[in-house]
Design a protein around this motif. Structure first.
Motif, PDB file in Angstrom:
ATOM      1  N   VAL A 235     -32.324  48.450  78.871  1.00 45.15           N
ATOM      2  CA  VAL A 235     -30.910  48.204  78.586  1.00 45.15           C
ATOM      3  C   VAL A 235     -30.252  49.537  78.246  1.00 45.15           C
ATOM      4  O   VAL A 235     -30.907  50.475  77.770  1.00 45.15           O
ATOM      5  CB  VAL A 235     -30.717  47.219  77.409  1.00 45.15           C
ATOM      6  CG1 VAL A 235     -31.233  45.831  77.774  1.00 45.15           C
ATOM      7  CG2 VAL A 235     -31.411  47.731  76.146  1.00 45.15           C
ATOM      8  N   PRO A 236     -28.938  49.665  78.473  1.00 48.34           N
ATOM      9  CA  PRO A 236     -28.252  50.913  78.118  1.00 48.34           C
ATOM     10  C   PRO A 236     -28.033  51.001  76.618  1.00 48.34           C
ATOM     11  O   PRO A 236     -28.169  50.020  75.884  1.00 48.34           O
ATOM     12  CB  PRO A 236     -26.918  50.791  78.866  1.00 48.34           C
ATOM     13  CG  PRO A 236     -26.659  49.316  78.918  1.00 48.34           C
ATOM     14  CD  PRO A 236     -28.027  48.687  79.102  1.00 48.34           C
ATOM     15  N   VAL A 237     -27.658  52.186  76.156  1.00 50.16           N
ATOM     16  CA  VAL A 237     -27.235  52.380  74.773  1.00 50.16           C
ATOM     17  C   VAL A 237     -25.731  52.128  74.713  1.00 50.16           C
ATOM     18  O   VAL A 237     -24.966  52.693  75.501  1.00 50.16           O
ATOM     19  CB  VAL A 237     -27.557  53.802  74.286  1.00 50.16           C
ATOM     20  CG1 VAL A 237     -27.073  53.995  72.849  1.00 50.16           C
ATOM     21  CG2 VAL A 237     -29.045  54.083  74.399  1.00 50.16           C
ATOM     22  N   VAL A 238     -25.305  51.278  73.792  1.00 50.35           N
ATOM     23  CA  VAL A 238     -23.894  50.917  73.661  1.00 50.35           C
ATOM     24  C   VAL A 238     -23.432  51.262  72.248  1.00 50.35           C
ATOM     25  O   VAL A 238     -24.011  50.785  71.269  1.00 50.35           O
ATOM     26  CB  VAL A 238     -23.671  49.423  73.940  1.00 50.35           C
ATOM     27  CG1 VAL A 238     -22.184  49.081  73.828  1.00 50.35           C
ATOM     28  CG2 VAL A 238     -24.213  49.039  75.316  1.00 50.35           C
ATOM     29  N   VAL A 239     -22.377  52.076  72.150  1.00 53.06           N
ATOM     30  CA  VAL A 239     -21.896  52.546  70.857  1.00 53.06           C
ATOM     31  C   VAL A 239     -20.414  52.221  70.714  1.00 53.06           C
ATOM     32  O   VAL A 239     -19.595  52.711  71.493  1.00 53.06           O
ATOM     33  CB  VAL A 239     -22.104  54.067  70.710  1.00 53.06           C
ATOM     34  CG1 VAL A 239     -21.544  54.557  69.376  1.00 53.06           C
ATOM     35  CG2 VAL A 239     -23.577  54.427  70.832  1.00 53.06           C
ATOM     36  N   PRO A 240     -20.036  51.400  69.724  1.00 54.75           N
ATOM     37  CA  PRO A 240     -18.609  51.211  69.446  1.00 54.75           C
ATOM     38  C   PRO A 240     -18.051  52.458  68.794  1.00 54.75           C
ATOM     39  O   PRO A 240     -18.682  53.028  67.889  1.00 54.75           O
ATOM     40  CB  PRO A 240     -18.591  50.014  68.478  1.00 54.75           C
ATOM     41  CG  PRO A 240     -19.939  50.011  67.841  1.00 54.75           C
ATOM     42  CD  PRO A 240     -20.891  50.602  68.836  1.00 54.75           C
ATOM     43  N   THR A 241     -16.887  52.911  69.258  1.00 56.96           N
ATOM     44  CA  THR A 241     -16.374  54.182  68.738  1.00 56.96           C
ATOM     45  C   THR A 241     -14.870  54.317  68.918  1.00 56.96           C
ATOM     46  O   THR A 241     -14.290  53.805  69.890  1.00 56.96           O
ATOM     47  CB  THR A 241     -17.062  55.374  69.433  1.00 56.96           C
ATOM     48  OG1 THR A 241     -16.578  56.597  68.882  1.00 56.96           O
ATOM     49  CG2 THR A 241     -16.805  55.367  70.934  1.00 56.96           C
ATOM     50  N   GLN A 242     -14.259  55.023  67.984  1.00 57.39           N
ATOM     51  CA  GLN A 242     -12.885  55.475  68.130  1.00 57.39           C
ATOM     52  C   GLN A 242     -12.925  56.791  68.903  1.00 57.39           C
ATOM     53  O   GLN A 242     -13.916  57.533  68.841  1.00 57.39           O
ATOM     54  CB  GLN A 242     -12.247  55.679  66.751  1.00 57.39           C
ATOM     55  CG  GLN A 242     -10.752  56.000  66.791  1.00 57.39           C
ATOM     56  CD  GLN A 242     -10.461  57.474  66.631  1.00 57.39           C
ATOM     57  OE1 GLN A 242     -11.258  58.234  66.064  1.00 57.39           O
ATOM     58  NE2 GLN A 242      -9.323  57.910  67.140  1.00 57.39           N
ATOM     59  N   PHE A 243     -11.869  57.104  69.645  1.00 57.13           N
ATOM     60  CA  PHE A 243     -11.822  58.332  70.444  1.00 57.13           C
ATOM     61  C   PHE A 243     -10.374  58.745  70.621  1.00 57.13           C
ATOM     62  O   PHE A 243      -9.444  58.016  70.239  1.00 57.13           O
ATOM     63  CB  PHE A 243     -12.491  58.121  71.810  1.00 57.13           C
ATOM     64  CG  PHE A 243     -11.842  57.036  72.632  1.00 57.13           C
ATOM     65  CD1 PHE A 243     -10.793  57.326  73.495  1.00 57.13           C
ATOM     66  CD2 PHE A 243     -12.263  55.719  72.529  1.00 57.13           C
ATOM     67  CE1 PHE A 243     -10.170  56.327  74.231  1.00 57.13           C
ATOM     68  CE2 PHE A 243     -11.653  54.710  73.258  1.00 57.13           C
ATOM     69  CZ  PHE A 243     -10.609  55.016  74.110  1.00 57.13           C
ATOM     70  N   HIS A 244     -10.169  59.897  71.209  1.00 51.51           N
ATOM     71  CA  HIS A 244      -8.821  60.369  71.535  1.00 51.51           C
ATOM     72  C   HIS A 244      -8.768  60.682  73.016  1.00 51.51           C
ATOM     73  O   HIS A 244      -9.606  61.434  73.535  1.00 51.51           O
ATOM     74  CB  HIS A 244      -8.465  61.621  70.735  1.00 51.51           C
ATOM     75  CG  HIS A 244      -7.177  62.252  71.167  1.00 51.51           C
ATOM     76  ND1 HIS A 244      -5.951  61.653  70.983  1.00 51.51           N
ATOM     77  CD2 HIS A 244      -6.921  63.435  71.801  1.00 51.51           C
ATOM     78  CE1 HIS A 244      -5.004  62.417  71.471  1.00 51.51           C
ATOM     79  NE2 HIS A 244      -5.559  63.508  71.977  1.00 51.51           N
ATOM     80  N   LEU A 245      -7.776  60.109  73.710  1.00 53.81           N
ATOM     81  CA  LEU A 245      -7.589  60.367  75.136  1.00 53.81           C
ATOM     82  C   LEU A 245      -6.530  61.437  75.310  1.00 53.81           C
ATOM     83  O   LEU A 245      -5.380  61.264  74.878  1.00 53.81           O
ATOM     84  CB  LEU A 245      -7.179  59.088  75.858  1.00 53.81           C
ATOM     85  CG  LEU A 245      -7.059  59.182  77.379  1.00 53.81           C
ATOM     86  CD1 LEU A 245      -8.410  59.464  78.012  1.00 53.81           C
ATOM     87  CD2 LEU A 245      -6.471  57.890  77.950  1.00 53.81           C
ATOM     88  N   THR A 246      -6.891  62.549  75.917  1.00 57.32           N
ATOM     89  CA  THR A 246      -5.965  63.662  76.104  1.00 57.32           C
ATOM     90  C   THR A 246      -5.099  63.445  77.335  1.00 57.32           C
ATOM     91  O   THR A 246      -5.372  62.587  78.176  1.00 57.32           O
ATOM     92  CB  THR A 246      -6.732  64.986  76.258  1.00 57.32           C
ATOM     93  OG1 THR A 246      -7.421  64.978  77.513  1.00 57.32           O
ATOM     94  CG2 THR A 246      -7.737  65.175  75.126  1.00 57.32           C
ATOM     95  N   GLU A 247      -4.058  64.265  77.440  1.00 54.98           N
ATOM     96  CA  GLU A 247      -3.164  64.158  78.591  1.00 54.98           C
ATOM     97  C   GLU A 247      -3.839  64.630  79.877  1.00 54.98           C
ATOM     98  O   GLU A 247      -3.404  64.260  80.978  1.00 54.98           O
ATOM     99  CB  GLU A 247      -1.891  64.980  78.342  1.00 54.98           C
ATOM    100  CG  GLU A 247      -1.001  64.420  77.240  1.00 54.98           C
ATOM    101  CD  GLU A 247      -0.507  63.012  77.541  1.00 54.98           C
ATOM    102  OE1 GLU A 247      -0.256  62.711  78.717  1.00 54.98           O
ATOM    103  OE2 GLU A 247      -0.383  62.218  76.589  1.00 54.98           O
TER     104      GLU A 247
END
Length: 207
Positions: free
Chosen positions: A35-47
């Motif tokens: 199975v894959p590794v799944v990580v819940p996370t906050q992130f920032h999407l750049t322009e």
């Protein structure tokens, strides 16, 4: 994910959705795993179409990324359950014969991951990731002694799959009927779903 032609979202709309919902699941398949590794996370999407984030050094995802730098960042939201009876217009037939569904938006970003280990790079990611959310942010450099406990990630987007499932295969009358019922119910998620319905109907304001 399955995307029907009537549910497909273009890249700009998909990225706009991700920017307004910068929390999701980072999925790393690695190589030869059950199975894959799944990580819940906050992130920032750049322009410039990169996602920036940091994770704790003991996180198991680092080994999977070392095995295979291609990862998936998955974001979903604005969902609302639609009872089957809502899909039958008054006088159209037996409401019990309506087929229930769930409206939702989902975007999956296929990315190439680059691990950031130097202190300056980590600080830059922390600034971009947090400063928009915390106006009282102390410069991350002041916490540099804690940096060995984290690693940064820069995800360069290579493919965007967006799905806005809001009855796009139904006619305007049925979708307007469901929008009115969503307004009456006003459960969590219903307002966002109504707004999505309105956009799909090319109307200036939510129904």
């Amino acid at each position: 994910m399955l995307i029907h032609p009537w549910d497909a979202a273009d890249e700009d709309a998909s990225l706009d959705f991700v920017r307004s919902n910068e929390f999701g699941h980072l999925i790393a398949a690695g190589r030869g795993r059950d199975v894959p590794v799944v990580v819940p996370t906050q992130f920032h999407l750049t322009e410039d179409r990169r996602a920036l984030l940091h994770l704790a050094r003991p996180n198991p995802i680092w080994t999977a990324i070392d095995e295979n730098p291609m990862v998936l960042l998955s974001v979903a939201g604005d969902w609302a359950y639609i009872p089957g009876a809502w899909k039958i217009l008054p006088g159209e037939g037996d409401p019990a014969m309506g087929v229930p569904t769930t409206y939702y938006a989902a975007v999956q970003l296929v990315c190439r991951a680059r691990v950031v280990t130097d202190a300056e790079g980590k600080a830059a990611i922390l600034r971009r990731q947090i400063e928009r959310l915390d106006h009282d942010l102390v410069d991350p450099v002041r916490h540099e002694r804690r940096f060995p406990g984290i690693r940064g990630l820069e995800l360069t987007i290579e493919k965007i799959d967006g799905k806005f499932k809001y009855g796009g295969n139904a006619d305007a009358a049925h979708r307007e009927h469901i929008s009115r019922l969503l307004r009456e119910r006003n459960a969590p998620g219903d307002a966002a779903a109504r707004e999505r319905l309105a956009r799909g109907l090319h109307q200036a304001d939510p129904l």
